[in-house]
Design an enzyme around this catalytic site. Structure first.
Site, PDB file in Angstrom:
ATOM      1  N   GLY A  15      -8.284  22.880   5.968  1.00 44.12           N
ATOM      2  CA  GLY A  15      -8.547  22.510   4.571  1.00 44.12           C
ATOM      3  C   GLY A  15      -9.361  23.578   3.847  1.00 44.12           C
ATOM      4  CB  ALA A  16      -9.833  27.091   4.434  1.00 46.57           C
ATOM      5  CB  VAL A  67      -5.195  18.323  10.279  1.00 48.80           C
ATOM      6  CG1 VAL A  67      -5.467  19.769   9.921  1.00 48.80           C
ATOM      7  CG2 VAL A  67      -5.837  17.367   9.287  1.00 48.80           C
ATOM      8  CG  ASN A  93     -13.471  21.434   5.168  1.00 47.93           C
ATOM      9  OD1 ASN A  93     -14.513  21.013   4.678  1.00 47.93           O
ATOM     10  ND2 ASN A  93     -12.390  21.668   4.412  1.00 47.93           N
ATOM     11  CB  SER A 145     -19.295  12.089   4.861  1.00 46.26           C
ATOM     12  OG  SER A 145     -19.845  11.450   3.726  1.00 46.26           O
ATOM     13  CE1 TYR A 158     -14.348  11.082   3.525  1.00 44.83           C
ATOM     14  CE2 TYR A 158     -16.501  10.136   3.039  1.00 44.83           C
ATOM     15  CZ  TYR A 158     -15.684  11.241   3.186  1.00 44.83           C
ATOM     16  OH  TYR A 158     -16.196  12.507   3.001  1.00 44.83           O
ATOM     17  CB  ALA A 160     -14.349   3.654  10.079  1.00 45.43           C
ATOM     18  CE  LYS A 162     -15.345  12.925   6.403  1.00 47.07           C
ATOM     19  NZ  LYS A 162     -14.912  14.276   6.765  1.00 47.07           N
TER      20      LYS A 162
HETATM   21  P1  NAP Z   1     -11.295  18.879  -1.438  1.00 51.40           P
HETATM   22  O1  NAP Z   1     -11.843  19.805  -2.472  1.00 51.40           O
HETATM   23  O2  NAP Z   1     -10.480  17.712  -1.838  1.00 51.40           O
HETATM   24  O3  NAP Z   1     -10.475  19.741  -0.363  1.00 51.40           O
HETATM   25  C1  NAP Z   1      -9.871  19.089   0.711  1.00 51.40           C
HETATM   26  C2  NAP Z   1      -9.230  20.128   1.580  1.00 51.40           C
HETATM   27  O4  NAP Z   1      -8.668  19.451   2.706  1.00 51.40           O
HETATM   28  C3  NAP Z   1      -8.118  20.850   0.875  1.00 51.40           C
HETATM   29  O5  NAP Z   1      -8.133  22.193   1.268  1.00 51.40           O
HETATM   30  C4  NAP Z   1      -6.861  20.149   1.391  1.00 51.40           C
HETATM   31  O6  NAP Z   1      -5.740  21.000   1.469  1.00 51.40           O
HETATM   32  C5  NAP Z   1      -7.296  19.802   2.784  1.00 51.40           C
HETATM   33  N1  NAP Z   1      -6.525  18.708   3.341  1.00 51.40           N
HETATM   34  C6  NAP Z   1      -6.449  17.421   2.925  1.00 51.40           C
HETATM   35  N2  NAP Z   1      -5.612  16.722   3.707  1.00 51.40           N
HETATM   36  C7  NAP Z   1      -5.147  17.592   4.644  1.00 51.40           C
HETATM   37  C8  NAP Z   1      -4.257  17.492   5.740  1.00 51.40           C
HETATM   38  N3  NAP Z   1      -3.658  16.322   6.043  1.00 51.40           N
HETATM   39  N4  NAP Z   1      -4.009  18.592   6.479  1.00 51.40           N
HETATM   40  C9  NAP Z   1      -4.595  19.774   6.208  1.00 51.40           C
HETATM   41  N5  NAP Z   1      -5.458  19.936   5.176  1.00 51.40           N
HETATM   42  C10 NAP Z   1      -5.714  18.857   4.408  1.00 51.40           C
HETATM   43  O7  NAP Z   1     -12.452  18.272  -0.515  1.00 51.40           O
HETATM   44  P2  NAP Z   1     -13.964  18.712  -0.273  1.00 51.40           P
HETATM   45  O8  NAP Z   1     -14.804  17.901  -1.171  1.00 51.40           O
HETATM   46  O9  NAP Z   1     -14.110  20.184  -0.223  1.00 51.40           O
HETATM   47  O10 NAP Z   1     -14.151  18.092   1.204  1.00 51.40           O
HETATM   48  C11 NAP Z   1     -13.995  18.856   2.369  1.00 51.40           C
HETATM   49  C12 NAP Z   1     -14.567  18.045   3.530  1.00 51.40           C
HETATM   50  O11 NAP Z   1     -15.929  17.739   3.271  1.00 51.40           O
HETATM   51  C13 NAP Z   1     -13.861  16.717   3.762  1.00 51.40           C
HETATM   52  O12 NAP Z   1     -13.780  16.450   5.136  1.00 51.40           O
HETATM   53  C14 NAP Z   1     -14.781  15.724   3.081  1.00 51.40           C
HETATM   54  O13 NAP Z   1     -14.666  14.439   3.644  1.00 51.40           O
HETATM   55  C15 NAP Z   1     -16.131  16.343   3.379  1.00 51.40           C
HETATM   56  N6  NAP Z   1     -17.182  15.930   2.453  1.00 51.40           N
HETATM   57  C16 NAP Z   1     -17.128  16.240   1.126  1.00 51.40           C
HETATM   58  C17 NAP Z   1     -18.173  15.833   0.308  1.00 51.40           C
HETATM   59  C18 NAP Z   1     -18.219  16.166  -1.159  1.00 51.40           C
HETATM   60  O14 NAP Z   1     -19.148  15.672  -1.819  1.00 51.40           O
HETATM   61  N7  NAP Z   1     -17.345  16.961  -1.699  1.00 51.40           N
HETATM   62  C19 NAP Z   1     -19.233  15.103   0.835  1.00 51.40           C
HETATM   63  C20 NAP Z   1     -19.231  14.802   2.189  1.00 51.40           C
HETATM   64  C21 NAP Z   1     -18.210  15.229   2.989  1.00 51.40           C
HETATM   65  P3  NAP Z   1      -4.536  21.001   0.385  1.00 51.40           P
HETATM   66  O15 NAP Z   1      -5.172  20.929  -0.967  1.00 51.40           O
HETATM   67  O16 NAP Z   1      -3.857  22.297   0.663  1.00 51.40           O
HETATM   68  O17 NAP Z   1      -3.665  19.813   0.682  1.00 51.40           O
END
Ligand code: NAP
Length: 250
Positions: A15-16, A67, A93, A145, A158, A160, A162
């Site tokens: 997810g980069a 993934v 990620n 998270s 979500y 569960a 995490k």
């Molecule tokens: P985001 O901007 O929505 O980005 C999500 C990333 O995950 C994207 O690169 C997306 O790829 C990829 N992804 C989603 N489903 C996928 C799959 N089935 N296979 C491969 N890649 C997949 O999210 P973010 O906020 O940066 O979050 C990243 C991580 O941090 C997540 O695990 C999230 O739960 C965690 N997190 C985020 C926050 C927050 O406040 N933002 C807080 C706590 C935890 P595509 O776009 O190419 O599909």
């Protein structure tokens, strides 16, 4: 002199293509780490991450895989291992949300979040850990998270997924501790990304009351922590759940 004590190592960041995953990839790139940029549905965004990494002077390429799909993960890890020769650092990620109250939650909302966030981490980690064991060095870093610690209304799926990541981290850390491999989870609070930025103002105002520092975090707050855990400096740290959340988990 290398750019860091992990200069020349090879990473796969899931997810980069955007958000936290992109920030982690770029921070690792600054440290001289070559990065395979996994994405699922955003090839253009992934290409931006790759271009930026290349401009930092490291090798990078985009690799598409969902993934939650075992076959796609196997093929991704095969492609990356072939191209790089090895994977030293895995950052799990990739993650999604599909929020609703439990009474209204569909099977699909439950299954998709568990499949991506929890099964995805399992598939990716199992696929790379054997080669890390052979080389007696590895870093597995999961992005959890604060919600996996505190819970949150509308997010049983979500939370569960995490929380499951936390048990996985502790168990695997024990399994591979003598093999030079560390396993840790970083638990961000609310970080300014596409997902968080679009929340209604009223929701943001409520969330703000939960955060002692009184503001959202930035993707680099998470990326710097991940980079430290990936480095040689963190070699004695394993099985840990580390919050980066402005105090929200206190
Ligand atoms: P985001 O901007 O929505 O980005 C999500 C990333 O995950 C994207 O690169 C997306 O790829 C990829 N992804 C989603 N489903 C996928 C799959 N089935 N296979 C491969 N890649 C997949 O999210 P973010 O906020 O940066 O979050 C990243 C991580 O941090 C997540 O695990 C999230 O739960 C965690 N997190 C985020 C926050 C927050 O406040 N933002 C807080 C706590 C935890 P595509 O776009 O190419 O599909």
């Amino acid at each position: 002199m290398g750019k860091s004590d992990i200069d020349g190592r090879f990473a796969l960041v899931t997810g980069a293509s955007k958000g936290i995953g992109r920030a982690v990839a770029l921070r690792l790139g600054e440290m001289g780490v070559h990065v395979a940029v996994n994405y699922n549905s955003s090839p253009d965004q992934a290409a931006i991450t790759v271009d930026t990494l290349e401009s930092q002077g490291v090798e990078a390429f985009a690799v598409q895989a969902d993934v939650s799909d075992l076959g796609q993960v196997s093929s991704m890890v095969e492609q990356v291992s072939k191209r790089f020769g090895r994977i030293d650092i895995l950052v799990n990620n990739a993650g999604i949300i599909s929020d609703s109250l439990l009474v209204r939650m569909s099977d699909e909302a439950w299954d998709s979040v568990i499949a991506t966030n929890l099964n995805g981490m399992f598939y990716c980690t199992r696929a790379v850990v054997r080669q890390m064991i052979r080389r007696r060095w590895g870093r597995i870093i999961n992005i959890g998270s604060v919600v996996g610690i505190r819970g949150n209304i509308g997010q049983v799926n979500y939370s569960a997924s995490k929380a499951g990541m936390i048990g996985f981290t502790k168990a695997l850390a024990k399994e591979v501790a003598t093999r030079g491999i560390t396993v840790n989870t970083v638990t961000p609070g609310y970080i300014s990304t596409d997902t968080v930025d679009v929340l209604p103002q009223k929701t943001k105002d409520t969330i703000m009351t939960w955060i002692p520092q009184g503001h959202f975090g930035e993707v680099d707050d998470v990326a710097h922590l991940v980079a430290f855990i990936a480095s040689q400096k963190a070699k004695y740290m394993t099985g840990q759940i580390v919050s980066v959340d402005g105090g929200m988990a206190i």
